[in-house]
Design a protein around this motif. Structure first.
Motif, PDB file in Angstrom:
ATOM      1  N   THR A   1       1.180  -1.251  -0.117  1.00 22.98           N
ATOM      2  CA  THR A   1       0.195   0.038  -0.358  1.00 22.98           C
ATOM      3  C   THR A   1       1.033   1.609   0.004  1.00 22.98           C
ATOM      4  OG1 THR A   1      -1.630  -1.305   0.921  1.00 22.98           O
ATOM      5  CG2 THR A   1      -2.024   1.271   1.584  1.00 22.98           C
TER       6      THR A   1
ATOM      7  N   SER B   1       1.628   6.285   5.967  1.00 29.15           N
ATOM      8  CA  SER B   1       1.881   6.516   4.173  1.00 29.15           C
ATOM      9  C   SER B   1       0.959   7.084   4.183  1.00 29.15           C
ATOM     10  CB  SER B   1       1.594   4.284   3.832  1.00 29.15           C
ATOM     11  OG  SER B   1       0.315   3.831   4.256  1.00 29.15           O
TER      12      SER B   1
ATOM     13  N   ARG C   1      -0.215  -5.764  18.968  1.00 29.50           N
ATOM     14  CA  ARG C   1       0.874  -4.877  18.895  1.00 29.50           C
ATOM     15  C   ARG C   1       0.120  -4.209  19.169  1.00 29.50           C
ATOM     16  NH1 ARG C   1       2.336  -0.790  13.593  1.00 29.50           N
ATOM     17  NH2 ARG C   1       3.558  -0.008  14.708  1.00 29.50           N
TER      18      ARG C   1
HETATM   19  N1  7TS Z   1      -2.880   2.413   5.248  1.00 30.98           N
HETATM   20  C1  7TS Z   1      -3.010   1.495   6.502  1.00 30.98           C
HETATM   21  C2  7TS Z   1      -4.621   1.664   6.998  1.00 30.98           C
HETATM   22  C3  7TS Z   1      -2.522   0.106   7.016  1.00 30.98           C
HETATM   23  O1  7TS Z   1      -3.195  -0.145   8.194  1.00 30.98           O
HETATM   24  C4  7TS Z   1      -1.367   0.222   6.755  1.00 30.98           C
HETATM   25  C5  7TS Z   1      -0.286  -0.475   6.805  1.00 30.98           C
HETATM   26  C6  7TS Z   1      -1.540   0.694   5.711  1.00 30.98           C
HETATM   27  C7  7TS Z   1      -1.504   1.547   4.988  1.00 30.98           C
HETATM   28  C8  7TS Z   1       0.300   0.285   5.068  1.00 30.98           C
HETATM   29  O2  7TS Z   1       0.437  -0.889   3.922  1.00 30.98           O
HETATM   30  P1  7TS Z   1       2.204  -1.361   4.019  1.00 30.98           P
HETATM   31  O3  7TS Z   1       1.461  -2.520   3.570  1.00 30.98           O
HETATM   32  O4  7TS Z   1       2.036  -1.149   3.022  1.00 30.98           O
HETATM   33  O5  7TS Z   1       2.868  -1.712   5.282  1.00 30.98           O
HETATM   34  N2  7TS Z   1      -0.612  -0.482   9.393  1.00 30.98           N
HETATM   35  C9  7TS Z   1      -0.233  -1.655   9.580  1.00 30.98           C
HETATM   36  C10 7TS Z   1      -0.497  -1.454  10.983  1.00 30.98           C
HETATM   37  O6  7TS Z   1      -1.593  -1.578  11.411  1.00 30.98           O
HETATM   38  N3  7TS Z   1       0.376  -2.397  12.111  1.00 30.98           N
HETATM   39  O7  7TS Z   1       1.718  -2.534  10.838  1.00 30.98           O
HETATM   40  C11 7TS Z   1       1.114  -2.124   9.188  1.00 30.98           C
END
Ligand code: 7TS
Length: 410
Positions: A92, A123, A360
């Motif tokens: 993401t 992010s 977590r």
């Molecule tokens: N957006 C949301 C809403 C998320 O929960 C996360 C990751 C990301 C973006 C980013 O995802 P990635 O796969 O690119 O890292 N959230 C979490 C979390 O809540 N605990 O570890 C990662």
């Protein structure tokens, strides 16, 4: 849903910890991988491994078929019009960075506004900070009600400002657990031509997605949060927008012709997929989508609802628990964040970890939200369809022991 059969597909859930099967409640961070996903990758790697879109030998062709075939499954999963609209990324985060770099940073300017929410993951926040700084656009926020976790109605009116050129938000907050119905907000932003980016990291693994029905312009999610391997993510984008964007990464496989000074780019989606593609990840994502769909969205939903309801009911009976976000189970999607009075979240996690329970703690990459809510950090239990009510009961029982263990006698 045959929970026992499902759990048998996830050997990692049988890991012994504190004298029992480990309790994995950190699914919002990453989910576990079922055997059919691992077997699909093993099968690809043992029989078909090659570099896709290059070469005419059997392995190059097999790799191309595996990679391109998986795109069709993702297209169907998202209900996108065409595989030209499906771009593989690492996750993401990379998908959102692609939009920030290749759309926002080249389409926005002074006087424009980027509108996000205070509930965003970093992010979907730090990316827009830089886009704003580089273009002279202003970054503004929709805030949430601290009790209900819902967007403040007066802040929703910000969407109607014609200066807002980009609206980005997560469909489900990874801390509040709230789902924000995206469709009306998207329509509202489109009324004056704003582009809408949906962060589907916490929604795509749990409920069906229809990007055409939503009419979002971009949609991002991560494979690893829905049973695929780490390192494969997706960016959906409307074809007309993607056509109008410069690639974010340059190199092999994303070109048409290359001269000494000038290069023309490949057609979509290759234009955005420079370098040797992660075929193993694509294979795993296709297998994961098939697996999750076979479990069934209704079954997933009802299991997660049961787990959230039981958790919230149990937490209500434990003194000194402070919930983050709404307490109504109907308002929570598969995760519950909380604090224990006078105990640092890291201590809570460590005590539970010694009992074989994985939760977590920290700010969950949502530091501005925690600051806004007036808490430094929180604990979070997040579920997936393979979790059980017995695990919830065990977690609640051990959570009850946290304050006594820290020396409090009430
Ligand atoms: N957006 C949301 C809403 C998320 O929960 C996360 C990751 C990301 C973006 C980013 O995802 P990635 O796969 O690119 O890292 N959230 C979490 C979390 O809540 N605990 O570890 C990662």
């Amino acid at each position: 849903m045959n929970l026992e059969a499902i759990r048998n597909d996830f050997p990692i859930l049988k890991t012994q910890c504190a004298g029992r099967d480990i309790v994995y409640f950190d699914n919002a961070a990453t989910t576990q991988k079922p055997l059919p996903v691992l077997e699909a990758v093993f099968d690809y790697s043992t029989h078909r491994n090659g570099n896709p879109h290059r070469g005419a030998h059997p392995f190059a062709i097999a790799a191309s078929e595996a990679y391109d075939g998986s795109k069709e499954t993702v297209r169907r999963f998202l209900h996108a019009k065409s595989t030209r609209e499906i771009i593989y990324t690492r996750n993401t985060t990379e998908s959102l960075n692609l939009v920030a770099r290749s759309w926002a940073e080249t389409h926005l300017g002074p006087g424009d506004k980027i509108l996000i929410t205070i509930a965003e993951h970093h992010s979907d926040l730090v990316t827009w900070q830089r886009a704003a700084r580089k273009t002279g656009a202003v970054l503004d926020y929709i805030y949430v009600d601290r009790e209900t976790g819902r967007f403040l109605p007066e802040d929703l009116a910000k969407i109607d400002d014609p200066a807002v050129k980009l609206l980005a938000f997560a469909e489900v907050s990874n801390v509040l657990g709230v789902r924000f119905d995206p469709k009306p907000l998207i329509a509202r932003a489109h009324a004056h031509g704003a582009v809408v980016v949906l962060d589907g990291a916490q929604s795509a693994p749990h409920r069906p997605v229809d990007v055409q029905d939503l009419d979002c312009d971009f949609f991002a999610f991560s494979g690893h949060k829905m049973c695929a391997l780490g390192g494969i993510g997706v960016l959906y984008g409307k074809e007309a927008l993607l056509e109008d964007m410069e690639p974010f990464l340059l190199g092999g496989d994303m070109i048409d012709t290359v001269g000494e000074q000038e290069t023309s780019f490949a057609e979509l989606p290759a234009k955005f997929e420079a370098g040797t593609q992660y075929v193993e990840g694509a294979v795993s994502l296709e297998a994961a989508i098939r697996y999750v769909e076979a479990v069934g969205w209704d079954a997933i939903r009802s299991q997660e609802e049961k787990l959230v309801r039981r958790t919230l009911e149990g937490l209500r009976q434990i003194p000194h628990i402070r919930l983050i976000g709404p307490s109504d189970p109907a308002e929570k999607e598969g995760l519950v964040a909380f604090n224990v009075d006078d105990v640092h979240p890291h201590d809570v996690a460590q005590i539970l970890s010694a009992e074989g329970i994985c939760i977590r703690t920290g700010h969950h990459c949502a530091e501005p939200l925690h600051r806004y809510l007036g808490v430094g950090a929180s604990c979070r239990a997040s579920f997936y369809f393979y979790n059980t009510e017995e695990e919830v009961d065990y977690f609640l029982e051990k959570l009850k022991g946290v304050r006594p263990m820290m020396g409090y006698d009430d």
